[in-house]
Design an enzyme around this catalytic site. Structure first.
Site, short mmCIF file in Angstrom:
data_model
loop_
_atom_site.label_atom_id
_atom_site.label_comp_id
_atom_site.label_asym_id
_atom_site.label_seq_id
_atom_site.Cartn_x
_atom_site.Cartn_y
_atom_site.Cartn_z
N ASP A 153 5.61 -42.75 22.04
CA ASP A 153 6.06 -41.93 20.93
C ASP A 153 5.11 -40.74 20.77
O ASP A 153 3.89 -40.90 20.79
CB ASP A 153 6.07 -42.79 19.67
CG ASP A 153 6.58 -42.03 18.46
OD1 ASP A 153 7.73 -41.59 18.50
OD2 ASP A 153 5.82 -41.90 17.48
N GLU A 185 7.59 -38.73 24.75
CA GLU A 185 7.94 -37.47 24.12
C GLU A 185 6.81 -36.46 24.33
O GLU A 185 5.71 -36.65 23.84
CB GLU A 185 8.18 -37.68 22.63
CG GLU A 185 9.37 -38.57 22.33
CD GLU A 185 9.56 -38.80 20.85
OE1 GLU A 185 10.64 -38.50 20.33
OE2 GLU A 185 8.60 -39.28 20.19
#
Length: 970
Positions: free
Chosen positions: A568, A597
């Protein structure tokens, strides 16, 4: 680095400063009397300054103690900083103690200093002062156990400047830059050991700023009669507190008790907390538990010997993003209702969800990506203290009497108290906000959260277990992994090391209680914890936070057999750390894969604190990053837009350049701009289909020969990857609206339901047939809806339902929650009215989309030409027809070749593959000169969809049905 004149001054003042410093530090750590009168004017001036005055005057933390002999002060204001600053602390009896009577101001910054390179976010401040000081390591370490301020006073003994000192970087210097110090230590937490036939338990905690640490052990959590206490001792070289207790304490519970100065309390406090290195926990994570993950007591049967599926190449992966609760919360075919939303549901054999997974596996799906499954701070693990949709209104009112159904003008009748929550929600008019209002009011006590709220990084979450106490959650998590492996799936874990759920003295804070202001990333001026991620950001650039992350990943890979990790907000972490972490995990699991990400934003943006693990920086690393380029070009960008601005933002997959909705203007002054937007989007898609490679050559819409990096994506390049393993392709995931809801926002009102399903499948086909690695949001192949909800992270089963029985796609179950989407309610109402039911799907539409998904997934896996493993191969074997300024509208034509000179044959079945994406809402003829030998792919020849299997080769090209992707082979 200190320059030569400053060093000369320091050496000449050494004896004097050392005398004052040693006296001051002695007072801090033990003596409670007044500071000595040493006739030093600086010390005399601040004698009458009180601790409270300093606290009140200090509203910032803009001083940074960077190394043993260097303190830096920065300011974002133009006025000059004072030169006569004094380092002070506050003793336990509230006395102001001068820690350094005269820091040496470094007037001329040494050009050879290395701190600007190490801390570029500090170097960017124009207003900065450097100070040199000369203190022993022992004195510095003692000072760090209390508050630290820099102050300046005038001749009237008034404070003219005061700021707290940030010392997290100094802790790294003192405790992690030598050999065999804190970051090399391998036995943190509670471990059971055996020596000479005797068992004992050892506890180790890194807490260099703590004044004392003890461990309380409990046979049962909190039961004092079975408790024992162990006092730990600090190793001053490492900052590690440790101790041993003889006997067998395996499966005992424990807590640390620290006496520590905490800035949130502005004083020394006694803190009781769990272990950041916990491997097991009690219910609601109140106590850590001593466990041995190698013990059979923590493993399901046959755990050690079960087979783990492999992939031949990284590019063979296909990821299916799954939320553990979503997977089974509504499954009516579970063997026990107790397994709904639990790890146990993945070990079923005949549930709707398992049947679905097995069908996808047969088609080629090979990875189950689990949204965060580590211990989180947002769901009560005690089922008696939370509500689910199957619970009664009476239970809700017992837990939350202020809920609107329990009190006030909308209070339900007494006769409804035994109704289930879901039955009441089902009674509401879906065109109103009644359902969202009720869900929003109880979401803080329900059983749902995505899980991006880390509490303990290395323990399975207890709310997904049938029993959250102790080792049960470990066994059930492992059983889930084992079952997925036995079905042929690799298991990916979504991890969140970029923030913690809470910090400070909050109940679900751990790290910031143990070493305050070290593990969290602080603002360089205010000292407040940065929160660009959503929550309290972690400082993964710090050695011990980095170590915790790496050690945690090793446990998941080695002891839980996790096959890869999705990170994340990965760009909030250093690139070097990601590479180091992958290497460490590869040492225990050689075929692991990392992706995440790579968004570039926040206080770390543009490498201002370190070289980030961002999209552009990770190019060539084979750590995958999600590509927003292909996503936005297909589904439309403007993901933060509201109202009509959403509807205006069509993508190629839902009408841009092919069919307009009523807001897509045809005005002449806009025609050129819209055409340019369409052409760029088409070029972006082509680059995306070619693995998003920076080096891929193509003819752009202007007729120019360019590379992927030359196609713009805002102010960035579209193509940034240097290897296909760098790119994760997707058009939908847990964030933002589902693909179905996104499309309904943008599609014309009069589009038929069947065509809306085709739009869904057309969009999904782009990542499925692109070079790189496809990523599929669970349920998108079933037309999954969240009733337009943009961010469903904490809005329960009502909005997050997935129905593998394919009876519903959960569309139009009420307006989405006001907190996220009230600005869109008017547009949603208009859509529901004007669509006149054309956006409501039947069982047949859901089944149709699932079958098409299986076909296209099977096509991908039928040929290695869709899964090329190098940039060289992609550049040689992938090409596009229908490019340049005269291109035929709505058509992307991609050719894959296995007849490359001096290159090996990859596909024993086909020499060439020709893929035609028809984004038009009508059947289209694509003119192509070389038609000899082409035929529709065998899988599509067998398709039960007449529009697809009617695609054909003609004397002059190809006929492709509306909103269809036809794959031809020869």
């Amino acid at each position: 680095m200190i320059n030569a004149p400053a060093l000369w001054l320091i050496k000449n003042l050494r004896t004097y400063v050392a005398l004052i410093t040693s006296l001051s530090v002695a007072m801090l750590v033990g003596c409670q009397s007044e500071p000595p009168n040493n006739n030093n004017s600086a010390s005399v001036i601040i004698d009458n300054v009180s601790a409270d005055q300093i606290r009140q005057a200090s509203q910032s933390a803009q001083a940074h103690w960077l190394s043993q002999d260097h303190i830096l002060v920065v300011d974002d204001k133009a006025q000059s900083l004072p030169l006569n600053l004094y380092l002070v602390t506050i003793s336990r009896d509230e006395k102001v103690v001068v820690a350094d009577t005269h820091m040496i101001h470094l007037a001329d910054q040494d050009s050879t200093a290395d701190w600007p390179k190490v801390y570029p976010h500090l170097a960017q401040f124009d207003n900065q002062l450097s100070f040199a000081l000369d203190m022993s390591l022992a004195d510095i370490k003692a000072l760090l156990k209390g508050p630290l301020y820099l102050i300046s006073v005038d001749q009237k003994q008034q404070i003219t400047f005061a700021t707290a000192v940030q010392y997290g970087n100094l802790l790294d210097v003192l405790y992690t830059q030598g050999h065999n110090d804190a970051d090399e230590y391998q036995q943190f937490g509670g471990v059971t050991l055996e020596e000479n036939g005797k068992r004992f338990s050892q506890f180790s905690l890194w807490a260099p700023t703590a004044q004392s640490v003890t461990v309380a052990l409990y046979q049962e959590p909190g039961v004092e009669k079975n408790s024992e206490k162990l006092t730990l001792r600090e190793d001053p070289n490492t900052g590690i507190w440790s101790g041993r207790i003889a006997g067998d304490y395996e499966e005992y519970y424990y807590q640390y008790e620290l006496n520590i100065y905490h800035p949130d309390a502005s004083t020394s406090v006694t803190i009781t907390t769990t272990d950041p290195y916990s491997l097991s926990l009690s219910t609601n994570s109140e106590y850590s538990q001593l466990v041995n993950l190698d013990s059979a007591k923590t493993q399901p049967p046959e755990w050690q010997g079960h087979q783990i599926p492999a992939v031949a190449q990284v590019e063979d992966n296909v990821f299916y993003e799954t939320h553990i609760r979503d997977f089974s919360a509504h499954d009516a075919r579970l063997s026990s209702p107790e397994f709904a939303g639990k790890y146990k549901a993945f070990s079923e054999t005949d549930s709707d969800g398992i049947r679905h997974l097995k069908q996808l596996r047969q088609a080629g799906l090979n990875n189950i990506h689990l949204l965060p499954a580590f211990d989180i701070g947002t769901v009560n693990e005690d089922p008696e203290k939370r509500v689910s949709l199957s619970d009664t209104v009476a239970k809700l009112c017992g837990l939350k009497p202020q809920h609107g159904w329990c009190a006030g003008e909308n209070k339900l009748d007494p006769a409804q108290m035994q109704d289930s929550l879901v039955s009441v929600l089902q009674s509401f008019d879906p065109k109103t906000g009644q359902a969202q209002h009720a869900v929003s009011q109880w979401r803080d006590i329900d059983d749902y959260n995505w899980g991006y709220d880390p509490f303990h990084y290395t323990v399975p979450e207890g709310s997904y277990a049938t029993d959250p106490m102790g080792v049960a959650r470990i066994i059930e998590f492992r059983e889930m992994v084992q079952s997925l492996h036995n079905m042929g799936f690799r298991v990916i874990m979504d991890v969140v090391y970029n923030h913690t759920h809470k910090a400070g003295l909050a109940a679900t804070s751990v790290l910031d209680k143990i070493v305050p202001n070290y593990y969290q990333r602080l603002n360089p001026i205010s000292g407040a914890i940065e929160q660009s991620t959503c929550c309290d950001n972690t400082a993964t650039e710090r050695e011990m936070m980095a170590k915790l992350m790496v050690d945690s990943l090793i446990v998941w890979a080695r002891d839980y057999k996790i096959d890869g990790f999705r990170f994340d907000l990965m760009a909030h972490q250093p690139k070097d750390l990601m590479l180091e972490a992958r290497k460490a995990v590869q040492d225990v699991d050689p075929d692991t894969y990392f992706y995440g990400e790579g968004w570039n934003f926040g206080e770390v943006a543009n490498n201002q604190r370190f070289i980030q693990a961002s999209q552009l920086e990770l190019a060539g690393s084979e750590i995958g990053t999600f590509s927003d380029r292909l996503r936005d070009a297909v589904r439309g960008g403007a993901f933060n837009a509201v109202g009509d601005d959403i509807r205006k933002a069509q993508g190629v997959g839902n009408g841009l350049g092919s069919y307009d909705n009523e807001l897509a203007t045809h005005a002449s002054e806009m025609a050129s701009e819209k055409l340019q937007q369409y052409r760029i989007a088409m070029d972006q898609i082509r680059v995306g289909l070619a693995g998003n490679l920076a080096t891929f050559e193509l003819i752009n819409s202007a007729g120019e020969k360019v590379r992927g990096r030359d196609i713009p994506y805002g102010d960035q390049p579209t193509g940034y990857a240097l290897d296909p393993a760098d790119t994760i392709n997707y058009v939908s995931k847990h964030d933002n609206q589902t693909l179905w809801d996104n499309n309904q926002y943008r599609l014309p009102y009069d589009m038929a339901t069947e065509d809306r399903a085709r739009v869904q499948m057309l969009s999904l086909t782009y990542p499925l047939l692109a070079q790189g690695i496809p990523f599929i949001h669970m349920g998108s192949e079933l037309l999954r809806s969240k009733a337009f909800l943009r961010d469903s992270y904490d809005y329960g089963d009502w909005f997050n339902q997935v129905d593998f029985a394919m009876q519903s796609n959960n569309y139009n179950v009420g307006l989405p929650p006001a907190e996220k989407d009230q600005q869109n309610w008017q547009l949603i109402g208009k859509l529901l009215n004007n669509n006149e039911g054309r956006d409501s799907v039947s069982v047949e539409h859901i089944r149709w989309t699932k079958q098409r998904f299986i076909e296209y997934l099977s096509i991908r896996m039928s040929s290695p030409l869709f899964r090329l493993t190098s940039a060289k191969d992609i550049n040689a074997r992938v090409s596009f027809e229908n490019t340049g300024p005269q291109q035929q509208g709505g058509i992307i034509a991609m050719k894959l070749s296995d007849t490359i000179v001096d290159a090996p044959e990859l596909d024993a079945q086909f020499n060439e593959i020709f893929v035609v994406f028809n984004n038009n809402a009508a059947a289209t003829h694509f003119t192509y000169g070389d038609v000899q030998g082409w035929q529709l792919h065998p899988i599509q020849q067998q398709s039960d969809d007449q529009i697809i299997n009617a695609s054909r080769v003609t004397d002059s090209g190809f006929e492709i049905g509306k909103l269809t992707v036809a794959v031809f082979v020869r």
